[in-house]
Design an enzyme around this catalytic site. Structure first.
Site, PDB file in Angstrom:
ATOM      1  N   HIS B  31      55.884 -76.744 -12.260  1.00 33.97           N
ATOM      2  CA  HIS B  31      56.089 -75.453 -12.916  1.00 33.97           C
ATOM      3  C   HIS B  31      56.020 -74.291 -11.924  1.00 33.97           C
ATOM      4  CE1 HIS B  31      54.535 -78.431 -15.770  1.00 33.97           C
ATOM      5  NE2 HIS B  31      55.071 -77.752 -16.760  1.00 33.97           N
ATOM      6  N   HIS B  71      49.145 -75.956 -15.911  1.00 31.44           N
ATOM      7  CA  HIS B  71      50.433 -76.355 -15.324  1.00 31.44           C
ATOM      8  C   HIS B  71      50.735 -75.541 -14.067  1.00 31.44           C
ATOM      9  CE1 HIS B  71      50.981 -73.373 -18.499  1.00 31.44           C
ATOM     10  NE2 HIS B  71      52.052 -72.933 -17.887  1.00 31.44           N
ATOM     11  N   HIS B 253      61.066 -72.705 -17.517  1.00 30.67           N
ATOM     12  CA  HIS B 253      59.732 -73.288 -17.623  1.00 30.67           C
ATOM     13  C   HIS B 253      59.768 -74.740 -17.195  1.00 30.67           C
ATOM     14  CE1 HIS B 253      55.652 -73.948 -19.245  1.00 30.67           C
ATOM     15  NE2 HIS B 253      56.119 -75.142 -19.520  1.00 30.67           N
ATOM     16  N   SER B 339      21.199 -80.092 -41.306  1.00 29.25           N
ATOM     17  CA  SER B 339      21.642 -81.399 -41.803  1.00 29.25           C
ATOM     18  C   SER B 339      21.611 -82.462 -40.715  1.00 29.25           C
ATOM     19  CB  SER B 339      23.069 -81.312 -42.358  1.00 29.25           C
ATOM     20  OG  SER B 339      23.116 -80.475 -43.487  1.00 29.25           O
ATOM     21  N   GLU B 360      34.195 -76.032 -33.986  1.00 27.80           N
ATOM     22  CA  GLU B 360      33.838 -77.263 -33.282  1.00 27.80           C
ATOM     23  C   GLU B 360      34.576 -77.422 -31.955  1.00 27.80           C
ATOM     24  OE1 GLU B 360      34.943 -77.138 -36.431  1.00 27.80           O
ATOM     25  OE2 GLU B 360      32.979 -77.232 -37.422  1.00 27.80           O
ATOM     26  N   PHE B 380      33.785 -83.785 -38.416  1.00 21.33           N
ATOM     27  CA  PHE B 380      34.218 -82.495 -37.890  1.00 21.33           C
ATOM     28  C   PHE B 380      34.499 -82.548 -36.402  1.00 21.33           C
ATOM     29  CE2 PHE B 380      33.970 -81.227 -41.946  1.00 21.33           C
ATOM     30  CZ  PHE B 380      32.733 -80.872 -42.458  1.00 21.33           C
ATOM     31  N   HIS B 404      26.328 -87.986 -40.695  1.00 13.56           N
ATOM     32  CA  HIS B 404      27.025 -88.068 -41.987  1.00 13.56           C
ATOM     33  C   HIS B 404      28.261 -88.950 -41.884  1.00 13.56           C
ATOM     34  CE1 HIS B 404      24.273 -84.769 -42.525  1.00 13.56           C
ATOM     35  NE2 HIS B 404      24.464 -84.838 -43.829  1.00 13.56           N
ATOM     36  N   GLN B 416      33.919 -84.878 -45.990  1.00 16.03           N
ATOM     37  CA  GLN B 416      32.712 -84.762 -45.159  1.00 16.03           C
ATOM     38  C   GLN B 416      32.314 -86.091 -44.516  1.00 16.03           C
ATOM     39  OE1 GLN B 416      31.275 -81.316 -45.495  1.00 16.03           O
ATOM     40  NE2 GLN B 416      33.276 -81.226 -46.484  1.00 16.03           N
TER      41      GLN B 416
END
Lengths: 607, 607
Positions: B31, B71, B253, B339, B360, B380, B404, B416
């Site tokens: 590139h 790149h 590109h 949790s 996340e 998640f 979980h 979940q």
């Protein structure tokens, strides 16, 4: 705007609160305080503003409502029950096995278009629906209710950006700014101005309101659709609103009330509660439904045996061919359309194409909203794996095409190589995973995907490979092709994509050395043609060698072994067993032990 | 600020352009135009501003530079060569097999802390580094060079938000606004004000400059570190800048110049080109290095056999215990710490804990920047799969704990439930995948992870299970425990997590019916204890049954079959074979055929 006064709307909101409390207390789990903060907004939307037919949730011109903060499911269920879709007694079956009223909404329910519960995904789906409304010339609006905590998700900003760029003034987001996340206060508490600045910077019109003042809510809803921009309503609310001893207190996320607490709470809400049943809901406009018929057939293809064509090129040709025959097909790109070859479709059908820019999560969410076709490099779909997972739970009709798979892309190196995508996509509930080795099979599998409902993933490669099938060959999903087979074959080689080409070359070499091998094109990785492979294996002393341009975990080898080891088939695997480097494609296939030479060598060591 | 004039810096920039063109033309890919747009900024940073020791890229107080637009790798390589780290002749080995100068940077190179090339990930890693600098009391700054197209990635905004919240004024982002993406112009072209508004809304100080004016660049760099906010420099540039016949033109590109085009381009650049070699680079401050010794040992644990403890609780206890012994450990959360039980660590060591909120992707990127420990619900982490993939390529020292998992979470429902995470994590290059079934093994495996370099994933469950191991039991990575075994056993059952508990119950039931089964705790899913399982299987007529709270694709069953079918072991799988619903945990284990009763029933059908 319905002919309903705000006092009644407040009463309905409290009824929705009561339902949410009762249901979660009965279930012993759930998120009543998250329901309470949004109850006034939901009451105003359902009973004072949205245009839909509550007895016909799938009507094509209903306003759409997406509960992006999916944990407030009891509130959504209560709203539809009070709107008359099902008896309110059903609400007490929340979270019970056998009930459709699950912990978070799924499209088993007719009024949930997408499964929500993984935060930050609803807005992208809303963008897809809003774009679709334009394409279909329908005037329904799409409402997306989000939490404030979930606005930390980058996916929200990807969607917001695309909505701003496309000036989707038929899309309305509402943010339930109740200040409290799950484990602590959100970063910005009740400081609405921070959200305001952000949405404005992303091209949205913003309104700030007291989320418990039905006059403010109805006033701002009356101005929906004005101007060219999408609208976000920032509603300042209290978590657990309406319950004096809980509201705005920390430590109440995801907690049901005890029987005794529930009784106290309901005693506070009951006096003003009003049923929504019987109140007329504004009907949708009776606009003509978009055409939804599959074409009688797809146009034929015309490749010459032996021509060198990359499957990514064949994908581009197929997308165009299908798009010409079937006007329902829309295409999405993540700024790679010149590499994936979706640009042919983009050029011919700009109205049915959406450039999503470098934002793969949003692209998959928009695809779910459209139930569309999205393509980019296979490895970049790992960016959208949660969205793909949720599309699976949503049983969305989404076709995903990932190009540039494996080490065979060459010099760009590992960051651009899809080496985990078979594992990813096999593990999606209900997915179909296809991996053609030449142009003809690519085009035919595109036809198959177009006709098949649900999530389909097609893997395309960068290098050119020879056309090996006739134009009239059929490729049913779940099938495989036995390309070489003779009595006395020593081993069955199962390959796909570029390694199919390598396996065929190895077969020639070995044949000249007096070693016969069976070669199978496993173009359908999931569902796998287990019977075809098993039958072939049984003729080769139960000996199988799989070869894949993918890591050894979770791909073709695991698929074959996972399905057939119980039948006594012995599966040996060739795959990319280490983190690969940049290099020429042919060098890399050799270095990582998946070229014709490596296949032949492995076979000789086994037989 | 170095004592170097802007004319010299411009000369060095042109030399970097020449290197980029030569290398990509020689490689036949790459590139160059993306390198040219950023060359002036990079020259100013490396030779006029950053404080680092070019002979010692790993010095602990070097300013950090992350090329998020990976790149443009040739530009980065050229800068380090001109800074004296290696001979400039090496640059022509770009993308060759055997050269460390790959198509996109990887940490095989001492100056690349993280693999880049999957766009939008660099800023999160920069946030981790900036946070780490504060924790370690070091004054290095972290510079992240991004493209404009990549700012469409939501991950950029997750990182930007956390940087703003934490007022990371030791973090500087530079956006190379060259207007042109890969397949078309970006959404905003050269309209810098859109980027400005967005970054300001996310809490950043912004500066807009002509990215080719070395006076403007050096002026804005001189003001780095002023004020409390992170700084973003928005640099208006031309893609292919310096090459008159290419700059600012579409379609360039990812295209190398032909030999002839390269000669023309270099003829334009050579007259003003200057070598960077010999120019002194500002050295870093000699601050004390942070402690980096593992503790001699970890504190002991004290569980009672038979106590009911969820492995997620044991994780929380282990994290605290380890954190007390090892001050290098930091923890990250995505608003689930109550949790996942990481909150115990958060309460005790707030300085070593970072709340990343509901984002996340950023959490995993920050973890990579810190080389830290991150935890949230397993499902998640699918949101961060690209970041995890890249952390694998980066050989980052990141520990990921997903709680979980499986249907055993119960009523929250499928959105979940982690049902794909074993497939995901097994397919990550170099990963370790652990899945303990009780509190003792959880704690011991946490010790193992703390001592092990690289990406480790630990799966924890929501329900309580009995403690079955003594406190002094050892759990080496790659091991397994044979928990039940007698001569005459009919089948080997391989389980982990909650299904281990179920398998042990089934073993009791079957024993009373005269059927003996071997039970193995496969707490190490990758690497798998193949020899242990194989040896046990050989005593049970090569018959194995795997049981997992996970989909059938890519998990424990595929792992065992994938490794052992070649040895003639027949592997039958119990797993969650359909999209699951909400319900009580025990109900769901039964409904989806992975509880003790289903195990016993399956075994009777097989033996």
């Amino acid at each position: 705007m319905n002919d309903i006064d705000t006092e009644t709307l407040k009463g309905i909101a409290n009824q929705l609160r009561i339902h949410s409390i009762n249901a979660t207390t009965a279930a012993g789990s759930g998120h009543p305080t998250s329901c309470c903060s949004a109850a006034d907004v939901v009451a105003a939307l359902f009973f004072g503003h949205m245009r839909f037919d509550p007895k016909n949730p799938h009507f094509h011109n209903n306003d759409r409502f997406i509960l992006s903060k999916g944990h407030a499911a009891p509130l959504l269920y209560a709203a539809w029950a009070e709107a008359g879709l099902f008896p309110t007694e059903e609400l007490l079956k929340l979270r019970q096995l056998g009930s459709d009223l699950e912990g978070h909404p799924t499209p088993r329910l007719p009024f949930a278009d997408v499964a929500t519960g993984s935060l930050g995904q609803g807005l992208a789906v809303g963008v897809g629906m809003a774009l679709c409304a334009r394409l279909d010339n329908l005037d329904y609006r799409t409402y997306v209710l989000m939490g404030d905590g979930e606005c930390a998700e980058g996916a929200v900003w990807e969607a917001a950006s695309l909505a701003g760029i496309n000036q989707l003034n038929n899309l309305i987001a509402i943010v339930d700014v109740n200040r409290l996340g799950q484990s602590q206060e959100t970063a910005f508490g009740h400081n609405l101005s921070i959200y305001k600045k952000r949405f404005e910077a992303f091209g949205w019109r913003t309104e700030e309101i007291d989320g418990h003042d039905l006059d403010e809510i109805t006033e701002v809803l009356a101005a929906v659709g004005l101007g060219a921009q999408p609208l976000v309503i920032l509603a300042k609310t209290l978590k657990g609103a309406g319950i004096s001893f809980i509201q705005d207190k920390e430590g109440w996320h995801g907690k049901p009330l005890s029987q005794e607490e529930a009784a106290r709470a309901i005693a506070e809400l009951q006096p003003t509660a009003k049923s929504g049943i019987g109140h007329p809901i504004q009907p949708p406009h009776q606009s003509p439904a978009p055409k939804n018929e599959a074409p009688a057939s797809y146009p034929p293809i015309n490749y010459k045996l032996g021509d060198l064509v990359a499957t990514r090129e064949a994908f581009g040709a197929a997308l165009l061919r299908l798009g010409e025959a079937d006007t329902r097909i829309v295409a999405l790109d993540g700024d790679t359309k010149n590499s994936t070859y979706s640009e042919k479709f983009f050029k011919k059908f700009p109205n049915r194409s959406t450039e999503c820019f470098i934002a793969e999560q949003n692209m998959v969410g928009v695809a779910t909203g459209f139930s569309a076709r999205a393509s980019t490099f296979a490895c970049f779909f790992s960016r959208a794996y949660d969205q793909i997972r949720v599309a699976g739970i949503s049983m969305a009709n989404v076709k995903i095409v990932g190009s540039h798979v494996g080490v065979s892309i060459g010099e760009d190196g590992p960051s651009q190589m899809g080496l985990e995508d078979l594992a990813m996509m096999r593990a999606i509930a209900g997915s179909v995973v296809l991996y053609p080795g030449d142009a003809v099979s690519t085009e035919k599998l595109m036809d198959q995907m177009a006709a098949k409902k649900g999530i389909c993933f097609l893997r395309t490669s960068r290098p050119k490979t020879p056309v090996i099938y006739n134009n009239d060959e059929q490729f049913p999903i779940g099938g495989a092709k036995v390309l070489r087979q003779s009595p006395g074959d020593k081993i069955t080689v199962v390959a796909a994509g570029v390694t199919l080409n390598e396996a065929l070359k190895a077969a020639e070499t070995l044949k000249s050395e007096g070693i016969g091998i069976t070669v199978i094109d496993a173009y359908s990785v999931k569902p796998l043609a287990r019977d075809v492979i098993k039958a072939a294996a049984q003729k080769t002393n139960n000996l199988v060698l799989t070869v894949e341009d993918h890591y050894p975990e979770g791909g073709l080898g695991d698929a074959v072994a996972g399905e057939l080891s119980a039948d006594g088939v012995k599966v040996h695997k060739l795959a990319v067993f280490e983190l690969p480097h940049s290099g020429k494609p042919e060098e890399l296939l050799a270095k990582y032990g998946i070229d014709a030479s490596a296949i032949a060598k492995k076979i000789k060591s086994l037989v």
